[in-house]
Enzyme design. Structure first.
Site, PDB file in Angstrom:
ATOM      1  N   ASP A 112       0.817  -1.214   0.000  1.00 48.64           N
ATOM      2  CA  ASP A 112       0.000   0.000   0.000  1.00 48.64           C
ATOM      3  C   ASP A 112       0.850   1.263   0.000  1.00 48.64           C
ATOM      4  O   ASP A 112       0.442   2.301  -0.523  1.00 48.64           O
ATOM      5  CB  ASP A 112      -0.881   0.020   1.261  1.00 48.64           C
ATOM      6  CG  ASP A 112      -2.296  -0.448   0.983  1.00 48.64           C
ATOM      7  OD1 ASP A 112      -2.509  -1.121  -0.041  1.00 48.64           O
ATOM      8  OD2 ASP A 112      -3.182  -0.153   1.794  1.00 48.64           O
ATOM      9  N   HIS A 172      -9.664   7.896  -2.775  1.00 48.96           N
ATOM     10  CA  HIS A 172     -10.057   6.540  -2.394  1.00 48.96           C
ATOM     11  C   HIS A 172     -11.062   6.711  -1.264  1.00 48.96           C
ATOM     12  O   HIS A 172     -10.696   7.111  -0.147  1.00 48.96           O
ATOM     13  CB  HIS A 172      -8.836   5.741  -1.925  1.00 48.96           C
ATOM     14  CG  HIS A 172      -9.167   4.368  -1.429  1.00 48.96           C
ATOM     15  ND1 HIS A 172      -8.995   3.243  -2.200  1.00 48.96           N
ATOM     16  CD2 HIS A 172      -9.649   3.932  -0.241  1.00 48.96           C
ATOM     17  CE1 HIS A 172      -9.367   2.174  -1.518  1.00 48.96           C
ATOM     18  NE2 HIS A 172      -9.764   2.578  -0.310  1.00 48.96           N
ATOM     19  N   LEU A 173     -12.325   6.446  -1.558  1.00 47.14           N
ATOM     20  CA  LEU A 173     -13.385   6.694  -0.584  1.00 47.14           C
ATOM     21  C   LEU A 173     -14.105   5.398  -0.263  1.00 47.14           C
ATOM     22  O   LEU A 173     -14.671   4.750  -1.151  1.00 47.14           O
ATOM     23  CB  LEU A 173     -14.375   7.724  -1.127  1.00 47.14           C
ATOM     24  CG  LEU A 173     -13.770   9.088  -1.493  1.00 47.14           C
ATOM     25  CD1 LEU A 173     -14.839   9.997  -2.076  1.00 47.14           C
ATOM     26  CD2 LEU A 173     -13.113   9.734  -0.281  1.00 47.14           C
ATOM     27  N   GLY A 174     -14.106   5.032   0.990  1.00 45.10           N
ATOM     28  CA  GLY A 174     -14.764   3.822   1.459  1.00 45.10           C
ATOM     29  C   GLY A 174     -14.775   3.866   2.965  1.00 45.10           C
ATOM     30  O   GLY A 174     -14.895   4.932   3.564  1.00 45.10           O
ATOM     31  N   ASN A 175     -14.624   2.715   3.617  1.00 46.78           N
ATOM     32  CA  ASN A 175     -14.516   2.741   5.072  1.00 46.78           C
ATOM     33  C   ASN A 175     -13.210   3.397   5.491  1.00 46.78           C
ATOM     34  O   ASN A 175     -13.103   4.034   6.526  1.00 46.78           O
ATOM     35  CB  ASN A 175     -14.613   1.325   5.644  1.00 46.78           C
ATOM     36  CG  ASN A 175     -14.991   1.339   7.113  1.00 46.78           C
ATOM     37  OD1 ASN A 175     -15.937   1.997   7.515  1.00 46.78           O
ATOM     38  ND2 ASN A 175     -14.237   0.631   7.930  1.00 46.78           N
ATOM     39  N   ARG A 249     -24.480   4.308   3.254  1.00 45.46           N
ATOM     40  CA  ARG A 249     -25.846   4.061   2.787  1.00 45.46           C
ATOM     41  C   ARG A 249     -26.852   4.195   3.922  1.00 45.46           C
ATOM     42  O   ARG A 249     -27.913   4.820   3.768  1.00 45.46           O
ATOM     43  CB  ARG A 249     -25.920   2.669   2.148  1.00 45.46           C
ATOM     44  CG  ARG A 249     -25.091   2.520   0.884  1.00 45.46           C
ATOM     45  CD  ARG A 249     -24.900   1.081   0.515  1.00 45.46           C
ATOM     46  NE  ARG A 249     -24.156   0.355   1.545  1.00 45.46           N
ATOM     47  CZ  ARG A 249     -23.751  -0.917   1.421  1.00 45.46           C
ATOM     48  NH1 ARG A 249     -24.039  -1.595   0.321  1.00 45.46           N
ATOM     49  NH2 ARG A 249     -23.079  -1.501   2.400  1.00 45.46           N
TER      50      ARG A 249
END
Length: 275
Positions: A112, A172-175, A249
């Protein structure tokens, strides 16, 4: 735990493969790979596995590109455990289990942090005593590098222009969330730092906070430093702000129903992302 896999074809893999589920009593990596290897044996294709790719969170300053996993490379990954104590041990366990299950295959580590090794010193150094960097590796490393590299390449393709000619900001969009400045295909700055905790508001991570918060809340709430760090990693971010969920969500749905915490979490996330 369970693992799902589809019927394998040596010629083609279909997107609508039949799936089967296998309960794993212990849930260990070794047990999971044993099930995978057994399934491939049943299908007669285990010998076709020629390589395995392993995402490794932290490669420190040593790794700036993917690396064929040798004992020396594994030792280098292990040396980075103090920098990523929640991630690298699990990565190592997965690598060792995969190597045991597929000993003839080549195993490659993809880091990463590697993409961000092109950052200039002005971007990766913290304004802290120099010995902290020289002796303990305290610097900004950045994460989600494989994602940022991929997104930058796809953006260049979509624009129909060479990546080497573009200046991009990728997200980078997520948790977990981070942004990256990509100049000519090379990372020149990013929002995450020594650990994945720095930067944007995330699902359960706080992102940037005043460093003095750690000492203050430790004294006020009677917490250890480890407990404060754990809370900033696992109980903060969208979850901490909303008191409801780290799932965007669910938060959007709840905000639509008038849930104040969900609305606040969304507003803070957007505000901090725009800064």
């Amino acid at each position: 735990y369970e693992i799902t896999y589809g019927d394998w074809s040596s010629d083609v893999c279909s997107s609508d493969l039949a799936r089967r589920a296998v309960d794993l009593a212990g849930g260990s990596y070794a047990e999971a790979f044993a099930v995978i290897a057994g399934a491939l044996d049943e299908l007669g294709v285990r010998a076709q596995v020629g390589a395995g790719g392993h995402r490794v969170v932290h490669g420190g300053e040593r790794f700036s590109a993917p690396a064929l996993i040798t004992p020396e490379v594994l030792a280098g990954i292990r040396a980075c455990v103090p920098l990523a104590p929640l991630h690298n041990p699990a990565n190592i366990a997965g690598i060792e289990a995969a190597q045991a299950a597929f000993p003839e295959a080549a195993h490659v580590a993809v880091f990463d942090t590697a993409f961000h090794q092109s950052m200039p010193e002005v971007a990766f150094r913290y304004a802290v005593p120099g010995d902290w960097y020289r002796q303990h590796g305290v610097r900004r490393y950045g994460f989600h590098g494989t994602s940022h590299a991929f997104v930058a390449a796809r953006a260049a393709n979509a624009l129909g222009r060479p990546l080497s000619e573009l200046n991009l900001v990728t997200a980078h969009l997520g948790n977990g969330c981070s942004v990256c400045a990509v100049q000519g295909g090379r990372s020149v700055d990013t929002s995450m730092g020594l650990t994945p905790l720095e930067g944007l508001v995330m699902g359960t991570r706080s992102g940037d906070v005043d460093p003095g918060l750690h000492d203050y809340i430790a004294r006020q709430a009677g917490l250890s430093l480890s407990e404060v760090t754990a809370a900033l990693n696992r109980e903060s971010g969208l979850l901490g702000l909303s008191g409801l969920s780290n799932d965007m969500r669910e938060l959007e749905e709840a905000a639509g129903r008038g849930h104040a915490g969900a609305r606040l979490a969304l507003d803070v996330f957007v505000h901090r992302s725009e800064e």
